[in-house]
Design a protein around this motif. Structure first.
Motif, PDB file in Angstrom:
ATOM      1  N   THR A 175      -6.774 103.636  46.735  1.00 49.52           N
ATOM      2  CA  THR A 175      -7.294 103.763  45.384  1.00 49.52           C
ATOM      3  C   THR A 175      -7.487 105.241  45.088  1.00 49.52           C
ATOM      4  OG1 THR A 175      -8.940 102.952  43.792  1.00 49.52           O
ATOM      5  CG2 THR A 175      -9.755 103.532  45.996  1.00 49.52           C
ATOM      6  N   SER A 176      -8.073 105.523  43.934  1.00 50.56           N
ATOM      7  CA  SER A 176      -8.352 106.900  43.549  1.00 50.56           C
ATOM      8  C   SER A 176      -9.818 107.009  43.182  1.00 50.56           C
ATOM      9  CB  SER A 176      -7.443 107.326  42.393  1.00 50.56           C
ATOM     10  OG  SER A 176      -7.569 108.713  42.150  1.00 50.56           O
ATOM     11  N   TYR A 177     -10.164 107.856  42.259  1.00 55.55           N
ATOM     12  CA  TYR A 177     -11.568 108.110  41.925  1.00 55.55           C
ATOM     13  C   TYR A 177     -12.220 106.971  41.153  1.00 55.55           C
ATOM     14  CZ  TYR A 177      -9.910 109.322  37.257  1.00 55.55           C
ATOM     15  OH  TYR A 177      -9.335 109.283  36.012  1.00 55.55           O
ATOM     16  N   ASN A 178     -11.429 106.056  40.593  1.00 48.86           N
ATOM     17  CA  ASN A 178     -11.996 104.884  39.929  1.00 48.86           C
ATOM     18  C   ASN A 178     -11.081 103.683  40.151  1.00 48.86           C
ATOM     19  OD1 ASN A 178      -9.918 104.840  37.979  1.00 48.86           O
ATOM     20  ND2 ASN A 178     -11.101 106.054  36.531  1.00 48.86           N
ATOM     21  N   ARG A 179     -11.468 102.564  39.620  1.00 50.55           N
ATOM     22  CA  ARG A 179     -10.752 101.317  39.872  1.00 50.55           C
ATOM     23  C   ARG A 179      -9.551 101.088  38.947  1.00 50.55           C
ATOM     24  NH1 ARG A 179     -15.577 100.997  42.006  1.00 50.55           N
ATOM     25  NH2 ARG A 179     -16.003  99.617  43.763  1.00 50.55           N
ATOM     26  N   ASP A 180      -9.135 102.117  38.236  1.00 50.90           N
ATOM     27  CA  ASP A 180      -7.918 102.023  37.433  1.00 50.90           C
ATOM     28  C   ASP A 180      -6.669 102.232  38.286  1.00 50.90           C
ATOM     29  OD1 ASP A 180      -9.432 101.629  35.156  1.00 50.90           O
ATOM     30  OD2 ASP A 180      -9.354 103.736  34.548  1.00 50.90           O
ATOM     31  N   TYR A 181      -6.856 102.683  39.505  1.00 51.31           N
ATOM     32  CA  TYR A 181      -5.736 103.009  40.394  1.00 51.31           C
ATOM     33  C   TYR A 181      -5.838 102.177  41.664  1.00 51.31           C
ATOM     34  CZ  TYR A 181      -5.377 106.901  37.213  1.00 51.31           C
ATOM     35  OH  TYR A 181      -5.251 107.662  36.080  1.00 51.31           O
ATOM     36  N   LEU A 182      -4.722 101.546  42.018  1.00 46.91           N
ATOM     37  CA  LEU A 182      -4.688 100.685  43.200  1.00 46.91           C
ATOM     38  C   LEU A 182      -3.251 100.570  43.672  1.00 46.91           C
ATOM     39  CD1 LEU A 182      -6.217  98.593  45.040  1.00 46.91           C
ATOM     40  CD2 LEU A 182      -5.568  96.866  43.334  1.00 46.91           C
ATOM     41  N   TRP A 183      -3.064 100.743  44.970  1.00 48.70           N
ATOM     42  CA  TRP A 183      -1.735 100.609  45.573  1.00 48.70           C
ATOM     43  C   TRP A 183      -1.828  99.836  46.885  1.00 48.70           C
ATOM     44  CZ3 TRP A 183      -3.463 105.244  43.550  1.00 48.70           C
ATOM     45  CH2 TRP A 183      -2.721 105.769  42.479  1.00 48.70           C
ATOM     46  N   PHE A 184      -0.761  99.126  47.174  1.00 54.71           N
ATOM     47  CA  PHE A 184      -0.572  98.443  48.453  1.00 54.71           C
ATOM     48  C   PHE A 184       0.721  99.011  49.010  1.00 54.71           C
ATOM     49  CE2 PHE A 184       0.346  93.848  50.218  1.00 54.71           C
ATOM     50  CZ  PHE A 184       0.537  94.359  51.483  1.00 54.71           C
ATOM     51  N   LEU A 185       0.625  99.737  50.114  1.00 58.58           N
ATOM     52  CA  LEU A 185       1.785 100.344  50.760  1.00 58.58           C
ATOM     53  C   LEU A 185       2.066  99.655  52.081  1.00 58.58           C
ATOM     54  CD1 LEU A 185       0.994 104.149  50.255  1.00 58.58           C
ATOM     55  CD2 LEU A 185       2.243 102.604  48.737  1.00 58.58           C
ATOM     56  N   SER A 186       3.343  99.614  52.440  1.00 65.98           N
ATOM     57  CA  SER A 186       3.761  98.991  53.689  1.00 65.98           C
ATOM     58  C   SER A 186       4.915  99.796  54.292  1.00 65.98           C
ATOM     59  CB  SER A 186       4.226  97.555  53.422  1.00 65.98           C
ATOM     60  OG  SER A 186       4.819  96.991  54.583  1.00 65.98           O
ATOM     61  N   ARG A 187       5.030  99.730  55.583  1.00 65.80           N
ATOM     62  CA  ARG A 187       6.165 100.383  56.254  1.00 65.80           C
ATOM     63  C   ARG A 187       7.465  99.623  56.041  1.00 65.80           C
ATOM     64  NH1 ARG A 187       5.151 105.637  57.733  1.00 65.80           N
ATOM     65  NH2 ARG A 187       3.196 105.739  58.859  1.00 65.80           N
ATOM     66  N   THR A 188       7.369  98.385  55.589  1.00 67.00           N
ATOM     67  CA  THR A 188       8.550  97.564  55.336  1.00 67.00           C
ATOM     68  C   THR A 188       8.583  97.173  53.860  1.00 67.00           C
ATOM     69  OG1 THR A 188       7.348  95.540  55.895  1.00 67.00           O
ATOM     70  CG2 THR A 188       8.548  96.629  57.687  1.00 67.00           C
ATOM     71  N   PRO A 189       9.767  96.962  53.289  1.00 73.26           N
ATOM     72  CA  PRO A 189       9.849  96.621  51.864  1.00 73.26           C
ATOM     73  C   PRO A 189       9.398  95.200  51.531  1.00 73.26           C
ATOM     74  CG  PRO A 189      12.040  96.699  52.825  1.00 73.26           C
ATOM     75  CD  PRO A 189      11.090  97.167  53.888  1.00 73.26           C
ATOM     76  N   VAL A 190       9.223  94.362  52.536  1.00 71.03           N
ATOM     77  CA  VAL A 190       8.792  92.979  52.334  1.00 71.03           C
ATOM     78  C   VAL A 190       7.618  92.713  53.276  1.00 71.03           C
ATOM     79  CG1 VAL A 190       9.482  90.552  52.496  1.00 71.03           C
ATOM     80  CG2 VAL A 190      11.145  92.262  51.732  1.00 71.03           C
ATOM     81  N   VAL A 191       6.578  92.050  52.742  1.00 68.76           N
ATOM     82  CA  VAL A 191       5.430  91.666  53.566  1.00 68.76           C
ATOM     83  C   VAL A 191       5.182  90.174  53.400  1.00 68.76           C
ATOM     84  CG1 VAL A 191       4.356  93.946  53.426  1.00 68.76           C
ATOM     85  CG2 VAL A 191       3.712  92.182  51.788  1.00 68.76           C
ATOM     86  N   ASP A 192       4.461  89.596  54.344  1.00 72.90           N
ATOM     87  CA  ASP A 192       4.218  88.153  54.262  1.00 72.90           C
ATOM     88  C   ASP A 192       3.139  87.839  53.231  1.00 72.90           C
ATOM     89  OD1 ASP A 192       1.536  87.914  55.518  1.00 72.90           O
ATOM     90  OD2 ASP A 192       2.568  88.515  57.346  1.00 72.90           O
ATOM     91  N   ASP A 193       3.142  86.575  52.798  1.00 72.42           N
ATOM     92  CA  ASP A 193       2.220  86.125  51.756  1.00 72.42           C
ATOM     93  C   ASP A 193       0.760  86.254  52.180  1.00 72.42           C
ATOM     94  OD1 ASP A 193       4.289  85.597  50.020  1.00 72.42           O
ATOM     95  OD2 ASP A 193       4.413  83.466  50.540  1.00 72.42           O
ATOM     96  N   LYS A 229      -0.345  89.729  51.394  1.00 68.20           N
ATOM     97  CA  LYS A 229      -0.483  89.866  49.940  1.00 68.20           C
ATOM     98  C   LYS A 229      -1.805  89.252  49.481  1.00 68.20           C
ATOM     99  CE  LYS A 229       4.418  89.826  48.697  1.00 68.20           C
ATOM    100  NZ  LYS A 229       5.479  89.069  47.987  1.00 68.20           N
ATOM    101  N   GLN A 230      -2.120  88.067  50.013  1.00 63.86           N
ATOM    102  CA  GLN A 230      -3.371  87.393  49.631  1.00 63.86           C
ATOM    103  C   GLN A 230      -4.580  88.201  50.095  1.00 63.86           C
ATOM    104  OE1 GLN A 230      -3.830  84.858  47.521  1.00 63.86           O
ATOM    105  NE2 GLN A 230      -5.980  85.392  47.737  1.00 63.86           N
ATOM    106  N   GLN A 231      -4.497  88.796  51.286  1.00 66.40           N
ATOM    107  CA  GLN A 231      -5.588  89.645  51.782  1.00 66.40           C
ATOM    108  C   GLN A 231      -5.821  90.814  50.833  1.00 66.40           C
ATOM    109  OE1 GLN A 231      -5.070  91.171  55.799  1.00 66.40           O
ATOM    110  NE2 GLN A 231      -6.444  92.885  55.385  1.00 66.40           N
TER     111      GLN A 231
END
Length: 170
Positions: free
Chosen positions: A126-144, A147-149
């Protein structure tokens, strides 16, 4: 004039503060974080709007900072877009809290608040507020399950999870 200077200082540093009730990860190891990450999900913002196949690549700079290259494909333009930035630790180098800049002296917070410390395979940012959020992974596909977590944790922290964009990586 003094008031203007105070306001400018606040604006320049306000974007690097920690968001309320979100803590950066401890025992962060930059050497393990370096390399390429795939953007799995994000909240929408103008500088990535419409991009797919987004990646972030982190490498060391000569001055001890981190070189950041964000890259994504614009279907509208039928072209790759790339932005180069720099990042520096806000506190100690073992805390996942950095400031990042893609233009001039203006920095924003880069807060790693969840990280797969065993293998450095995913990170929630995230960044300084909750307007910014990212989910990064070492692989282009992740399991469901992962994602749910991400969604469950983001929702519990007050992010607008109904606005999450799942990034197309193919």
């Amino acid at each position: 004039m003094k008031r203007l200077l105070i306001i400018c200082c606040f604006l320049l540093t306000g974007c690097t503060s920690l968001p309320a009730d979100i803590e950066p990860v401890k025992q962060f190891e930059l050497s393990r974080y370096l390399g390429t990450w795939y953007e799995i999900a994000r909240l929408d913002h103008s500088f990535e709007r419409g991009l797919s196949r987004v990646t972030a690549r982190y490498s060391m700079k000569d001055d001890g900072g981190v070189k950041v290259i964000n890259r994504g494909f614009s279907a509208k333009e039928q072209a790759w877009e790339q932005a180069e930035g720099k990042a520096y630790f806000m506190d100690s180098a073992d805390i996942g809290y950095l400031k990042v800049s893609f233009f001039g002296p203006f920095y924003g917070a880069y807060v790693v608040y969840e990280l797969d410390k065993a293998a450095y395979q995913y990170a929630f940012i995230t960044s300084y507020n909750r307007d910014y959020l990212w989910f990064l992974s070492r692989t282009p596909v992740v399991d469901d399950g992962l994602k749910q977590q991400f969604v469950s944790q983001a929702k519990s922290l007050g992010f607008a999870t109904e606005q999450i964009i799942w990034v197309k990586q193919n």
